[in-house]
Write a protein that holds these residues in place. Structure first.
Motif, short mmCIF file in Angstrom:
data_model
loop_
_atom_site.label_atom_id
_atom_site.label_comp_id
_atom_site.label_asym_id
_atom_site.label_seq_id
_atom_site.Cartn_x
_atom_site.Cartn_y
_atom_site.Cartn_z
N ARG A 138 0.82 -1.21 0.00
CA ARG A 138 0.00 0.00 0.00
C ARG A 138 0.85 1.26 0.00
NH1 ARG A 138 -5.50 -1.34 0.63
NH2 ARG A 138 -5.90 -3.23 1.81
N ASP A 186 -16.25 20.59 -9.39
CA ASP A 186 -17.49 19.83 -9.25
C ASP A 186 -17.41 18.41 -9.79
OD1 ASP A 186 -18.89 21.95 -8.17
OD2 ASP A 186 -19.20 22.82 -10.17
N THR A 245 -15.83 14.58 -10.72
CA THR A 245 -14.99 13.55 -10.11
C THR A 245 -13.85 13.15 -11.05
OG1 THR A 245 -16.27 11.78 -11.07
CG2 THR A 245 -16.98 12.57 -8.92
N ARG A 253 -12.80 17.74 -8.49
CA ARG A 253 -13.09 17.73 -7.05
C ARG A 253 -12.51 16.46 -6.43
NH1 ARG A 253 -16.12 18.93 -2.64
NH2 ARG A 253 -17.17 17.13 -1.76
N PRO A 266 -12.37 14.75 -2.89
CA PRO A 266 -12.90 14.84 -1.53
C PRO A 266 -11.88 14.40 -0.50
CG PRO A 266 -13.74 12.88 -2.60
CD PRO A 266 -12.84 13.56 -3.59
N PHE A 271 -6.40 7.82 4.14
CA PHE A 271 -6.64 6.80 3.11
C PHE A 271 -7.64 7.41 2.13
CE2 PHE A 271 -8.80 3.11 1.34
CZ PHE A 271 -7.74 2.25 1.09
N PRO A 303 -8.59 7.05 -1.82
CA PRO A 303 -8.44 6.52 -3.18
C PRO A 303 -8.69 7.58 -4.27
CG PRO A 303 -9.78 5.04 -1.85
CD PRO A 303 -9.57 6.27 -1.05
N PHE A 316 -23.20 1.92 10.72
CA PHE A 316 -23.83 1.74 9.40
C PHE A 316 -24.44 3.05 8.95
CE2 PHE A 316 -23.68 -2.73 10.53
CZ PHE A 316 -23.32 -3.28 9.32
N ASP A 352 -19.36 2.21 -7.44
CA ASP A 352 -18.75 3.34 -8.15
C ASP A 352 -19.79 4.44 -8.35
OD1 ASP A 352 -16.34 2.06 -8.41
OD2 ASP A 352 -16.66 1.41 -10.48
N ILE A 353 -20.98 4.00 -8.78
CA ILE A 353 -22.06 4.97 -9.03
C ILE A 353 -22.43 5.69 -7.74
CG2 ILE A 353 -24.50 5.18 -9.70
CD1 ILE A 353 -23.96 2.85 -11.69
N GLU A 406 -19.72 8.22 -6.99
CA GLU A 406 -19.84 9.38 -7.89
C GLU A 406 -20.91 10.32 -7.31
OE1 GLU A 406 -18.04 9.02 -10.84
OE2 GLU A 406 -18.67 10.78 -11.96
N ILE A 434 -19.72 12.07 -4.13
CA ILE A 434 -18.78 13.17 -4.38
C ILE A 434 -19.53 14.36 -4.98
CG2 ILE A 434 -16.72 13.90 -5.61
CD1 ILE A 434 -15.89 10.92 -5.67
N ASN A 435 -20.39 14.07 -5.96
CA ASN A 435 -21.12 15.14 -6.62
C ASN A 435 -22.02 15.89 -5.64
OD1 ASN A 435 -20.03 14.85 -9.14
ND2 ASN A 435 -21.54 13.32 -9.78
N LYS A 478 -21.64 16.07 -2.55
CA LYS A 478 -20.84 16.52 -1.41
C LYS A 478 -21.46 16.11 -0.07
CE LYS A 478 -19.29 20.33 -4.20
NZ LYS A 478 -19.28 21.72 -4.52
N HIS A 501 -17.71 11.41 2.40
CA HIS A 501 -16.53 10.87 1.74
C HIS A 501 -16.95 9.60 1.00
CE1 HIS A 501 -12.54 9.16 1.20
NE2 HIS A 501 -12.09 10.39 1.37
N PRO A 502 -16.45 9.41 -0.21
CA PRO A 502 -16.84 8.19 -0.92
C PRO A 502 -16.51 6.94 -0.11
CG PRO A 502 -15.03 9.32 -2.04
CD PRO A 502 -15.57 10.26 -1.02
N CYS A 550 -14.88 3.66 0.82
CA CYS A 550 -13.63 3.01 0.41
C CYS A 550 -13.82 1.50 0.39
CB CYS A 550 -12.52 3.36 1.38
SG CYS A 550 -12.13 5.11 1.40
N ARG A 587 -10.10 1.32 6.54
CA ARG A 587 -11.11 2.36 6.42
C ARG A 587 -12.36 1.74 5.77
NH1 ARG A 587 -10.65 8.63 4.45
NH2 ARG A 587 -12.75 9.15 5.16
N VAL A 604 -12.39 -1.52 3.78
CA VAL A 604 -11.03 -1.98 3.47
C VAL A 604 -10.40 -2.59 4.71
CG1 VAL A 604 -8.75 -1.27 2.69
CG2 VAL A 604 -10.79 -0.15 1.76
#
Lengths: 651, 283, 254
Positions: free
Chosen positions: A188, A508, A510, A554, A556, A562, A564, C19, C38-39, C42, C45-46, C48, C51-52, C54, C112, C115
């Motif tokens: 990592r 805005d 990704t 953007r 985040p 950590f 990605p 959760f 992934d969707i 996205e 993030i869009n 806001k 945090h996505p 992980c 995290r 992960v």
């Protein structure tokens, strides 16, 4: 920049032997005093680190995944070539060498390829000793299968997971060295900068790297007497490829920025049999083994209306009568039919789809039909031969390939281009070596199936352990290189700045948004076929997209965590520059060869047309700063041993 | 080996020992089951009593009994210890219950084992502890010769005489005429006062008949055997696995043998209380 | 298709986790599970919002062993013989609630969100999961014939991708199938015989040290293994272990 390929004197077949006899060595006591950094744990990286560790060097090895065993070498299916001639079918080092040169469309360096063929047999011995469970026949001896581009059976395989088994072998050897303490594993961790330090003669040498610890987000410094890069190819610049999600070209690109020449970036291999794209959410393409083309027939409807009806879901493949089907490969290449080489099959599929005959809702797919084979051989035989592939296809697409034809489309698979290296696998930066797919390698303009595994292991097991010693022999008095020098400070600062810059954009969109767009541009205009117009267009579009990237991205989260998204952003930033270089290289190479097809340069039948007079060289590019055109250096290819010819698949 | 070293045995070694002790118990179960079938012999308990007598007096059997007892304790102890060790291996549990298809017998082995332990205590209370003379209860028997020999000249109390007379009247004499059986605890104590040297043995044949005539005890025992079945269903196959004897070629065979063994033992045990109960109903 | 997702969120190894519920809509049934995430990312993030999420992933074709999520009570989700990246949304029903949890084991601490750190597996292999040959100086590959049967069985065991689903599924978080597969793979080949006893000893001891549980023969590991590695490999390891127990150590003469 001076491109000295350092090819040893003497007849081709004796060059490597002579090199080994004459090279400088490091005595065992001194090996302990030398540090080596290896970046990447795929076949090349793991095998190099294990071999160097066993010799007694101190090795630090880095991988971005959680374990060395995750490297994407693991996904290679088919097999590994070796000139063992176990089948008594006329194979030899010379023949493997010739096949590889010819497969590469005469754009590879003779001496390197010959060495590759020479050590290929040793690789198999080594792997068997490591416990790689290669397929065997009932006598208990090793089995072989045949592969594209060869008339002999020289491919060793372990079911459809040869890459996995070879990597696990190398990973085992690496693990042994880690246990013994000669190799230190850093998982990592992603390389973010190369550190160059001037020696007493004022020559800048690779002396260390800055890595981002992906768990903490902190930067760490590592120094060494030499750095080996084994970080794979850059196929992911196309976003959708058969590469893994985390495979990236950044480590190589970082070295390129620091002065390592980048060779033949436009040579990208596109594999014809992949499962087609089915939606814009798609993240990756899955390869279906080339062997399917042995019995499958490829076709599209003859009539555009039929193709449109299929796309709209009004008709099914089986609704199209036999006489309305266009078996275009059999039509265009009567001699080879569905078994033409990868690049030819890929281009032909694209040509049909571009002309409006594509199937699947996206219009970007052709049929691979097994109904004839099932009729001829029976379902059982087909199942025995391809059962696992059919099953895999069904898992992904939910369609039964025994009943409806498979849909396939070409996808980016492998990059023949990479860091320019000499005979010793040293880049133009002293002390920086590149191995495996990361270097521009031995495959010329096109790689033959089952040769990537061979090259990665050859570099790691049998080439680097020799050539690195030759380089290190005069470094023994240097002592440990401190990591608190201004060079390290500066390198670390540069990385932090890059991270902060990305984080600071605060837009805005990704990373994936931009990456998909970049991939689309590359695929459309710098993909399977290129021309002056498409490349010019690509260049403008890449520039525009890059501007948008730097103003509307953007990322985040925090830098030191950590994250990605941060990793992806750093990689994508490099892809823009890389994409520009690929475009520039494709633009300058006004010929068609192997994976590089310029529509302006084709024969009347639409085949590749080389221009040996003007382009018989390796194009090595020198970085000139962001947005500045790179400088081209040429390493002429002198064929002393082989007579150059044209490839022909029609008759 | 000191304590610390035993505790430090590798997880596989511990498991091996667990399986080893378990295997002894498996063999014992079969033996026990066959022995029980003597109860079904229509001889008023002659065969079974003779067998019990042998089991109660033979030296080798006594040694074997000790080994067996050791196996029980070690099997239970090790299982408990392994369970304790495994408890901390998943500090945060999953929110969703597992939907993985697993070998249920093994998954429930700890529960069935604990349940067995509880039921076993009751079973011991009924029989084994009586034999060890820790608990008094059920029926007893005594050899008539021993009575006479032990006290040839002594006056016998009236009470005792009545007991003996009644026993003979109720045909509580074995067919060879050598022992008195089916004596209640009270009777036994009266006789014992008069014949202090006579050796009384528990009369399990009649105790069993007594107990198995009560429906809820029969039900309890059937539950007991079911749990035994569940546990050995896991045990049989697992023993092969743990001893490393499971192989692609034989795994199906082992599975089938395991099922057969499990049914034989369970049915063999269950048939005794069921038959006795039905007989008592008819009577 | 629309789904309600309950995802384990945890900032870092030491933070408290919980959760979090998210909704995703208009998901294609052809979408893979990770593409669905992934969707979601996205979207996160869009919008806001957060945090996505992980999660580990790499090859997305079921061979690297990087991905691994505990989905609705099963490692790698509700299908047999696949990894998480090979799970497709068509396996779910529209409107389903999906609970997504990380692998849970003492030996696999969370880094995290979803992960986890599986370096314990590397450490087990380092203890001896290899044949100790150095590069060069090995005999020709065909010097020692290996019966096809053995080679095939070794290959069956060698297919392990080290994803950790066996540990995640096991009620004791035991790594027996992982270790058994490697021990069996190498013990089956003549090249691996030489070190077989030493190997099993070192690997099992390392496994115990690293905080994995012991085997209770429930075979949850076998049921969830994406490469369908068989329990017989564990038996093989036990066999090797017994051999090792009874083998004498070499003591040099005084």
């Amino acid at each position: 920049m001076n491109l000295n390929s350092k090819i040893p004197e003497g007849p081709l077949s004796e060059k490597w032997t002579r090199y080994k006899a004459m090279q400088k060595l490091v005595n065992p006591a001194n090996k302990r005093k030398l540090d080596i950094i290896v970046v990447g744990t795929g076949l090349a990286g793991a095998s190099a680190a294990a071999s160097l560790g066993a010799l007694g060097f101190n090795v630090d090895i880095f991988c971005i995944q959680d374990s060395p065993r995750r490297a994407h070498s693991i996904a290679a299916q088919g097999g590994i070539n070796a000139a063992k001639n176990y089948q008594n079918d006329g194979d030899s080092v010379e023949r493997l060498f010739r096949d590889t040169i010819k497969g590469g469309d005469y754009r590879a360096r003779e001496a390197n390829v010959y060495r590759l063929a020479e050590v290929s047999g040793d690789i198999i011995d080594q792997c068997v000793a490591q416990g790689v469970p290669f397929a065997r026949d009932y006598s208990g001896l090793l089995d072989n299968r045949s592969f594209g581009g060869a008339q002999v059976s020289r491919t060793f395989y372990a079911r459809g997971q040869t890459g996995q088994q070879l990597l696990l072998g190398a990973y085992g050897a690496l693990s042994r060295e880690i246990e013994r303490g000669s190799v230190k594993l850093h998982n990592r961790c992603e390389m973010e900068e190369l550190v160059l330090i001037k020696d007493k003669d004022g020559m800048e040498r690779a002396r260390g790297i800055i890595v981002r610890n992906l768990v903490s987000g902190k930067l760490e410094r590592y120094s060494a007497h030499a750095v080996v890069l084994a970080t794979g190819g850059y196929g992911n610049v196309y976003f959708l490829s058969t590469n893994a999600m985390n495979s990236n070209g950044s480590a190589a690109w970082i070295c390129h920025r620091k002065g390592a020449a980048f060779a033949n970036p436009c040579y990208v291999q596109i594999h014809p049999t992949c499962i087609p794209v089915h939606g814009d959410y798609q993240s990756k393409l899955t390869l279906m083994s080339e062997s399917l083309r042995n019995d499958g027939r490829i076709w599209v409807p003859k009539k555009k209306e039929d193709a449109e009806a299929i796309r709209a879901g009004k008709k099914k493949a089986n609704d199209i009568p036999e006489e309305e089907r266009d078996y275009y490969l059999e039509r265009r290449y009567p001699a080879f039919g569905n078994l033409v080489p990868r690049d030819v099959a890929s281009r032909a599929a694209k040509e049909r789809c571009d002309a409006g005959y594509g199937v699947a809702p996206t219009g970007l797919a052709v049929f691979l039909d097994f109904s004839d084979a099932i009729k001829r051989l029976g379902k059982k035989v087909v199942e025995q031969k391809y059962g696992n592939l059919f099953q895999m296809y069904q898992k992904i697409t939910d369609e039964n390939p025994y009943e409806t034809p498979m849909m396939i489309y070409p996808a980016v698979h492998y990059t023949m281009g990479g860091l320019w290296v000499d005979y010793e696998l040293q880049t133009t930066i002293p002390g920086l070596f590149a191995a495996g797919e990361a270097n521009f390698s031995d495959h010329g303009a096109n790689r033959l199936g089952a040769s990537a595994l061979m090259q990665g292991l050859a570099d790691g097991y049998f080439v680097l352990p020799y050539t690195l010693q030759n380089y290190l022999s005069d470094q023994i008095t240097l002592g440990k290189i401190p990591t608190d020098s201004p060079e390290f400070d500066e390198a670390e600062k540069a990385v932090r700045q890059r991270e902060e810059k990305l984080m600071g954009i605060g837009g805005d969109k990704t990373v994936d948004y931009f990456h998909k767009k970049l991939g689309h541009i590359m695929w459309e205009y710098v993909g399977m076929s290129r021309n002056e117009e498409s490349l010019t267009k690509a260049k403008t579009m890449i520039d525009e997209l890059e501007d948008e990237f730097w103003s509307n991205l953007r990322v985040p989260g925090n830098i030191e965590s950590f994250n990605p998204e941060m990793e992806k952003a750093l990689r994508l930033a490099d892809y823009f520059e890389l994409a520009r270089l690929i475009t520039a290289d494709a633009m300058h190479r006004k010929e068609s060869c192997g994976g590089h097809f310029r529509t302006e340069m084709q024969t009347e039948d639409g085949e590749t047309k080389r221009d040996d007079e003007n382009f018989m060289y390796v194009a090595a590019w020198e970085y000139q700063g962001h947005n500045n055109p790179e400088i081209l250096h040429k390493e002429p290819l002198n064929y002393e041993h082989i007579k150059i010819a044209t490839r022909n698949y029609k008759n | 080996m000191n304590n610390e070293k035993i505790l430090k045995l590798s997880s596989i070694t511990k498991k091996l020992l667990l399986a080893l002790f378990g295997t002894f118990l498996l063999v014992f179960l079969l033996f026990h089951m066959v022995a029980n079938l003597f109860i079904l012999a229509d001889d008023g308990g002659d065969a079974y009593s003779a067998f019990c007598h042998f089991m109660g007096t033979n030296m080798f059997v006594k040694v074997a009994e000790l080994v067996l007892l050791g196996c029980f304790i070690l099997h239970i102890g090790l299982a408990g210890y392994l369970w304790f060790c495994n408890r901390g291996k998943r500090p945060v549990r999953y929110h969703q219950p597992s939907r993985t298809k697993t070998a249920k017998g093994s998954k429930l082995a700890m529960i069935s084992g604990s349940l067995l332990l509880v039921l076993l205590i009751f079973h011991f209370y009924d029989f084994y502890f009586v034999k060890l003379n820790v608990v008094k209860g059920g029926h007893y028997m005594v050899k008539t010769e021993e009575f006479v020999l032990s006290n040839p000249d002594q006056e016998v109390s009236e009470e005792a005489q009545i007991v003996v007379m009644k026993a003979i009247q109720d045909q509580k004499v074995s067919s060879d005429g050598q022992s008195l059986r089916d004596l209640s605890l009270e009777d036994k104590e009266i006789l014992q006062q008069n014949f202090p040297d006579a050796e009384f043995e528990p009369d399990f044949y009649n105790t069993a008949h007594d107990k198995f005539s009560v429906w809820h005890i029969v039900l309890c025992y059937l539950v007991f055997f079911f749990v035994v079945g569940l546990h050995i269903r896991h045990g049989f196959e697992s023993a092969f696995q743990t001893f490393g004897l499971n192989h692609y070629k034989y795994s199906r065979l082992i599975q089938i043998l395991g099922i057969i063994y499990c049914w034989i033992v369970c049915l063999g045990f269950a048939v005794v209380p069921l038959t006795v109960f039905i007989k008592s109903l008819i009577a | 298709m629309n789904f309600t997702l309950h995802i384990w969120r945890q900032e870092n190894a030491t933070a408290e986790g919980h959760f979090e519920t998210y909704k995703v809509s208009d998901i294609s049934p052809d979408c893979s599970f990770l593409e669905m995430l992934d969707i979601l990312n996205e979207q996160l993030i869009n919008d806001k919002i957060a945090h996505p999420v992980c999660f580990d992933n790499d090859c997305r074709e079921g061979i690297c062993g990087m991905c691994g999520l505990y989905i609705n009570g099963r490692p790698h989700g509700n299908d047999d013989g696949i990894t998480t990246c090979q799970l497709h949304m068509r396996k779910f029903h529209d409107g389903d609630e999906i609970w997504i949890e990380p692998w849970r084991a003492k030996a696999f601490p969370i880094i995290r969100d979803l992960v986890v750190d599986r370096s314990a597996f590397d450490k087990i292999i380092q203890a001896g999961g290899y044949i100790s040959v150095t590069t060069g100086g090995v005999p020709d590959a065909n010097t020692i014939p290996v019966p096809k049967r053995f080679a095939d069985m070794a290959m069956d065991a060698a297919e392990c991708i080290g994803c950790g689903a066996c540990v995640a599924a096991c009620k004791n978080a035991s790594a027996m199938l992982f270790v058994g597969a490697k021990v069996a793979h190498l013990a089956m080949l003549p090249q691996g015989h030489v070190e077989a006893q030493e190997r099993v000893k070192k690997m099992v001891c390392r496994m115990d040290e690293l905080g994995f549980g012991s085997c209770t023969n429930t075979y949850a590991c076998e049921a969830e293994c994406p490469k369908q590695i068989k329990r017989q490999n564990i038996a093989r390891m036990n066999r090797e272990w017994i051999k090792q127990l009874f083998a004498g150590n070499h003591k040099p003469a005084e």
